[in-house]
Design a protein around this motif. Structure first.
Motif, PDB file in Angstrom:
ATOM      1  N   TYR A 113       6.698  17.905  41.305  1.00 31.02           N
ATOM      2  CA  TYR A 113       6.985  16.859  40.330  1.00 31.02           C
ATOM      3  C   TYR A 113       7.187  17.404  38.939  1.00 31.02           C
ATOM      4  O   TYR A 113       6.438  18.530  38.665  1.00 31.02           O
ATOM      5  N   LEU A 114       7.847  16.618  38.041  1.00 33.87           N
ATOM      6  CA  LEU A 114       7.962  17.012  36.839  1.00 33.87           C
ATOM      7  C   LEU A 114       6.691  16.332  35.667  1.00 33.87           C
ATOM      8  O   LEU A 114       6.858  15.421  35.709  1.00 33.87           O
ATOM      9  N   ALA A 115       5.676  17.178  35.295  1.00 33.80           N
ATOM     10  CA  ALA A 115       5.139  17.029  34.698  1.00 33.80           C
ATOM     11  C   ALA A 115       4.332  18.140  33.518  1.00 33.80           C
ATOM     12  O   ALA A 115       4.917  19.365  33.986  1.00 33.80           O
ATOM     13  N   GLY A 116       3.713  17.759  32.658  1.00 31.48           N
ATOM     14  CA  GLY A 116       3.084  18.931  31.990  1.00 31.48           C
ATOM     15  C   GLY A 116       4.106  19.700  31.036  1.00 31.48           C
ATOM     16  O   GLY A 116       5.223  19.319  30.594  1.00 31.48           O
ATOM     17  N   SER A 117       3.924  21.064  30.996  1.00 27.36           N
ATOM     18  CA  SER A 117       4.885  22.140  30.603  1.00 27.36           C
ATOM     19  C   SER A 117       6.072  21.978  31.206  1.00 27.36           C
ATOM     20  O   SER A 117       7.191  22.023  30.568  1.00 27.36           O
ATOM     21  N   LYS A 123      13.158  18.802  29.512  1.00 31.41           N
ATOM     22  CA  LYS A 123      13.563  18.013  28.500  1.00 31.41           C
ATOM     23  C   LYS A 123      14.710  18.660  27.524  1.00 31.41           C
ATOM     24  O   LYS A 123      15.676  18.218  27.005  1.00 31.41           O
ATOM     25  N   GLU A 124      14.138  19.957  27.484  1.00 29.83           N
ATOM     26  CA  GLU A 124      14.950  20.884  26.358  1.00 29.83           C
ATOM     27  C   GLU A 124      16.190  21.426  27.027  1.00 29.83           C
ATOM     28  O   GLU A 124      17.383  21.704  26.370  1.00 29.83           O
ATOM     29  N   SER A 125      16.199  21.783  28.254  1.00 35.50           N
ATOM     30  CA  SER A 125      16.965  22.888  28.879  1.00 35.50           C
ATOM     31  C   SER A 125      17.339  22.665  30.469  1.00 35.50           C
ATOM     32  O   SER A 125      18.020  23.430  30.897  1.00 35.50           O
ATOM     33  N   GLN A 126      16.745  21.570  30.852  1.00 38.98           N
ATOM     34  CA  GLN A 126      16.862  21.030  32.270  1.00 38.98           C
ATOM     35  C   GLN A 126      16.549  22.298  33.323  1.00 38.98           C
ATOM     36  O   GLN A 126      17.004  22.486  34.385  1.00 38.98           O
ATOM     37  N   THR A 127      15.599  22.890  32.647  1.00 34.08           N
ATOM     38  CA  THR A 127      15.021  23.961  33.540  1.00 34.08           C
ATOM     39  C   THR A 127      13.594  23.857  33.851  1.00 34.08           C
ATOM     40  O   THR A 127      12.737  23.366  32.799  1.00 34.08           O
ATOM     41  N   VAL A 128      13.109  24.420  34.790  1.00 32.03           N
ATOM     42  CA  VAL A 128      11.635  24.694  34.902  1.00 32.03           C
ATOM     43  C   VAL A 128      11.354  25.951  35.034  1.00 32.03           C
ATOM     44  O   VAL A 128      11.555  26.628  36.125  1.00 32.03           O
ATOM     45  N   CYS A 129      10.757  26.790  34.246  1.00 32.08           N
ATOM     46  CA  CYS A 129      10.522  28.299  34.178  1.00 32.08           C
ATOM     47  C   CYS A 129      11.566  29.004  34.648  1.00 32.08           C
ATOM     48  O   CYS A 129      11.755  29.931  35.263  1.00 32.08           O
ATOM     49  N   GLY A 130      12.568  28.551  34.037  1.00 27.66           N
ATOM     50  CA  GLY A 130      14.141  29.248  34.094  1.00 27.66           C
ATOM     51  C   GLY A 130      14.777  28.773  35.385  1.00 27.66           C
ATOM     52  O   GLY A 130      15.873  29.106  35.627  1.00 27.66           O
ATOM     53  N   ILE A 131      14.175  27.971  36.138  1.00 22.13           N
ATOM     54  CA  ILE A 131      14.901  27.270  37.297  1.00 22.13           C
ATOM     55  C   ILE A 131      15.632  26.163  37.110  1.00 22.13           C
ATOM     56  O   ILE A 131      15.169  25.144  36.731  1.00 22.13           O
ATOM     57  N   LYS A 132      16.861  26.200  37.134  1.00 25.50           N
ATOM     58  CA  LYS A 132      17.822  25.153  36.999  1.00 25.50           C
ATOM     59  C   LYS A 132      17.440  23.784  37.809  1.00 25.50           C
ATOM     60  O   LYS A 132      17.444  24.130  39.134  1.00 25.50           O
ATOM     61  N   LEU A 133      17.425  22.854  37.121  1.00 24.87           N
ATOM     62  CA  LEU A 133      17.144  21.482  37.968  1.00 24.87           C
ATOM     63  C   LEU A 133      18.296  20.501  37.709  1.00 24.87           C
ATOM     64  O   LEU A 133      19.196  20.643  36.732  1.00 24.87           O
ATOM     65  N   PRO A 134      18.580  19.610  38.645  1.00 26.27           N
ATOM     66  CA  PRO A 134      19.489  18.587  38.477  1.00 26.27           C
ATOM     67  C   PRO A 134      19.362  17.718  37.035  1.00 26.27           C
ATOM     68  O   PRO A 134      18.241  17.507  36.588  1.00 26.27           O
ATOM     69  N   LYS A 135      20.504  17.111  36.820  1.00 29.45           N
ATOM     70  CA  LYS A 135      20.501  16.343  35.566  1.00 29.45           C
ATOM     71  C   LYS A 135      19.786  14.982  35.946  1.00 29.45           C
ATOM     72  O   LYS A 135      19.930  14.668  37.074  1.00 29.45           O
ATOM     73  N   GLY A 136      19.307  14.263  34.858  1.00 31.19           N
ATOM     74  CA  GLY A 136      18.823  12.785  35.125  1.00 31.19           C
ATOM     75  C   GLY A 136      17.436  12.573  35.752  1.00 31.19           C
ATOM     76  O   GLY A 136      17.113  11.651  35.942  1.00 31.19           O
ATOM     77  N   LEU A 137      16.598  13.731  35.717  1.00 27.46           N
ATOM     78  CA  LEU A 137      15.082  13.635  36.020  1.00 27.46           C
ATOM     79  C   LEU A 137      14.659  13.018  35.134  1.00 27.46           C
ATOM     80  O   LEU A 137      14.736  13.279  33.998  1.00 27.46           O
ATOM     81  N   LYS A 138      13.393  12.297  35.344  1.00 29.98           N
ATOM     82  CA  LYS A 138      12.525  11.616  34.090  1.00 29.98           C
ATOM     83  C   LYS A 138      11.151  12.328  34.477  1.00 29.98           C
ATOM     84  O   LYS A 138      10.789  12.800  35.369  1.00 29.98           O
ATOM     85  N   GLU A 139      10.248  11.794  33.361  1.00 25.92           N
ATOM     86  CA  GLU A 139       9.016  12.388  33.474  1.00 25.92           C
ATOM     87  C   GLU A 139       8.366  11.822  34.958  1.00 25.92           C
ATOM     88  O   GLU A 139       8.551  10.781  35.336  1.00 25.92           O
ATOM     89  N   SER A 140       7.830  12.635  35.469  1.00 28.20           N
ATOM     90  CA  SER A 140       7.051  12.391  36.812  1.00 28.20           C
ATOM     91  C   SER A 140       7.812  12.473  38.015  1.00 28.20           C
ATOM     92  O   SER A 140       7.477  11.847  39.071  1.00 28.20           O
ATOM     93  N   SER A 141       9.132  12.671  37.595  1.00 27.28           N
ATOM     94  CA  SER A 141      10.062  12.491  38.845  1.00 27.28           C
ATOM     95  C   SER A 141       9.911  13.357  39.862  1.00 27.28           C
ATOM     96  O   SER A 141       9.308  14.560  39.747  1.00 27.28           O
ATOM     97  N   LYS A 142       9.849  13.039  41.142  1.00 22.23           N
ATOM     98  CA  LYS A 142       9.858  14.027  42.281  1.00 22.23           C
ATOM     99  C   LYS A 142      11.033  15.243  42.128  1.00 22.23           C
ATOM    100  O   LYS A 142      12.394  14.855  42.022  1.00 22.23           O
TER     101      LYS A 142
END
Length: 293
Positions: A113-117, A123-142
Motif C-alpha cells: 500500500y502507498l504510505a509513508g516515504s 506524489k512527486e514522481s509517480q514512483t516508489v523507490c524508482g518503481i513506476k506505478l499507475p497514475k491516480g493512486l491516493k494515500e493508502s491506496s493498495k
C-alpha cells in the motif's frame, strides 16, 4: 523488572535501537527491550512490556512462515535457556537464543500500500523507490502487486537509504538479490493474506536475512508493529492517513510537536505511551488470537 536491570554478564556485541545482542559463545542472545525509536533516534521514554509483545509476535510469525524459509531461532523459551541465563528474570518472554548468522546488509522492504516515504515519493514522481506505478493512486491506496523496495542497512545512527534492485545486485550478487526479493514477497503475501482474515491489513513490512553455513535464514524480528504498518480493515479508508496499530502514533506525535529530529529526542507524555502500548497489544491479540499475559 525495569530495563535498567538488564545488565547481563555476557559480552554485549550490539546495542540496537530496540534490541540488545549478547555473545554466548556458540550462539547469540537477542533481547527485545522496551525502547522505541522514531526517525532514527531512540526515544528516552520506555513503552512498558513492548519488548515482550515484539518477542512473542516474532516467535508466532517465525513458526507461521517456517515452511517458506528457515530462521535463526534456537529457542525463545526461557524455560529451555541454560542455567547461566535463568537467573535473569528480565529475559523471560522477551529474548531468544539464535544462530550466529552473518547478516546481509540490506533491509528488505515490501510495500503493498502507498504510505509513508513511498506516498511522498509517489506524489512527486509517480514512483516508489524508482518503481513506476499507475497514475491516480491516493494515500493508502493498495498497490496492484506488492513491490520490493530494498534499502541500505546503516549503522551508527545513519539513515538507511533506499536503493534500487540493481544496486542490491551490486552489493550482494544476483543470486542473493533475487532470493531476497522472491522470499520477501512470498513472506509478505502469506502474512498479509492471514492478517486480512483477522481484520488487519499489512500495509508494508521490513525483513532482514543472514547466512549461516552458507544457507540463507530469516533473522531479527518479523511482522511486528516496530517493523510493519498494520491497519484495521474496519476503519481503513483510501485517500487519507490510517490509524495504524504500530509506532506511527509516536511518529505522528513527534511531527505534531515540531521536533527537529535531532538529539536529544523528546520524552513522550503518558497518554502517548498508553495509547501506543494499547495499539501494540491490539495488534498482537488480533493477529495471534492470544491474550498477552
Amino acid at each position: 523488572m525495569a530495563e535498567n536491570k538488564e545488565d547481563i554478564e555476557f559480552p554485549l556485541v550490539h546495542k540496537g535501537k530496540v534490541r540488545n545482542v549478547y555473545d554466548l559463545g556458540q550462539s547469540y542472545l537477542i533481547v527485545a527491550t522496551d525502547r522505541i525509536s522514531a526517525f532514527d533516534h531512540i526515544i528516552p521514554t520506555l513503552i512498558p512490556n513492548k519488548g515482550k509483545i515484539l518477542h512473542k509476535l516474532s516467535m508466532f510469525w517465525f513458526d507461521f512462515v517456517k515452511d517458506i524459509i528457515p530462521n535463526h531461532i534456537i529457542t525463545g523459551d526461557f524455560d529451555s535457556f541454560p542455567s547461566t541465563l535463568k537467573k535473569y528474570e528480565y529475559l523471560k518472554d522477551r529474548s531468544m537464543i539464535v544462530k550466529k548468522a552473518k547478516r546481509v546488509d540490506i533491509e528488505c522492504i515490501v510495500r503493498g500500500y502507498l504510505a509513508g516515504s513511498g506516498w511522498k515519493e509517489y506524489k512527486e514522481s509517480q514512483t516508489v523507490c524508482g518503481i513506476k506505478l499507475p497514475k491516480g493512486l491516493k494515500e493508502s491506496s493498495k498497490i496492484s502487486e506488492p513491490i520490493f523496495t530494498p534499502s541500505s542497512k546503516e549503522e551508527g545512527g545513519k539513515h538507511d537509504e533506499n536503493i534500487s534492485f540493481e544496486e542490491t545486485v551490486k552489493r550482494v550478487g544476483i543470486k542473493t538479490a533475487e532470493n531476497l526479493k522472491n522470499i520477501s514477497l512470498s513472506l509478505y503475501k502469506r502474512v498479509n493474506e492471514y492478517a486480512i482474515s483477522k481484520g488487519i491489513i499489512l500495509a508494508d513490512t521490513k525483513l532482514e536475512f543472514g547466512f549461516y553455513n552458507d544457507k540463507l535464514l530469516l533473522i531479527d524480528e518479523i511482522f511486528t508493529p516496530d517493523s510493519s504498518r498494520f491497519w484495521e480493515i474496519g476503519v481503513y479508508k483510501e485517500g487519507q492517513p490510517q490509524d495504524s496499530l504500530d509506532k506511527q502514533y509516536v511518529r505522528d506525535y513527534l511531527e505534531n510537536i515540531k521536533w527537529d529530529k535531532t538529539s536529544p529526542a523528546p520524552m513522550l507524555p503518558k497518554d502517548v505511551v498508553d495509547k501506543t502500548l494499547a495499539k501494540y497489544i491490539n495488534a498482537y491479540e488480533k493477529l495471534t488470537g492470544r491474550f498477552l499475559v
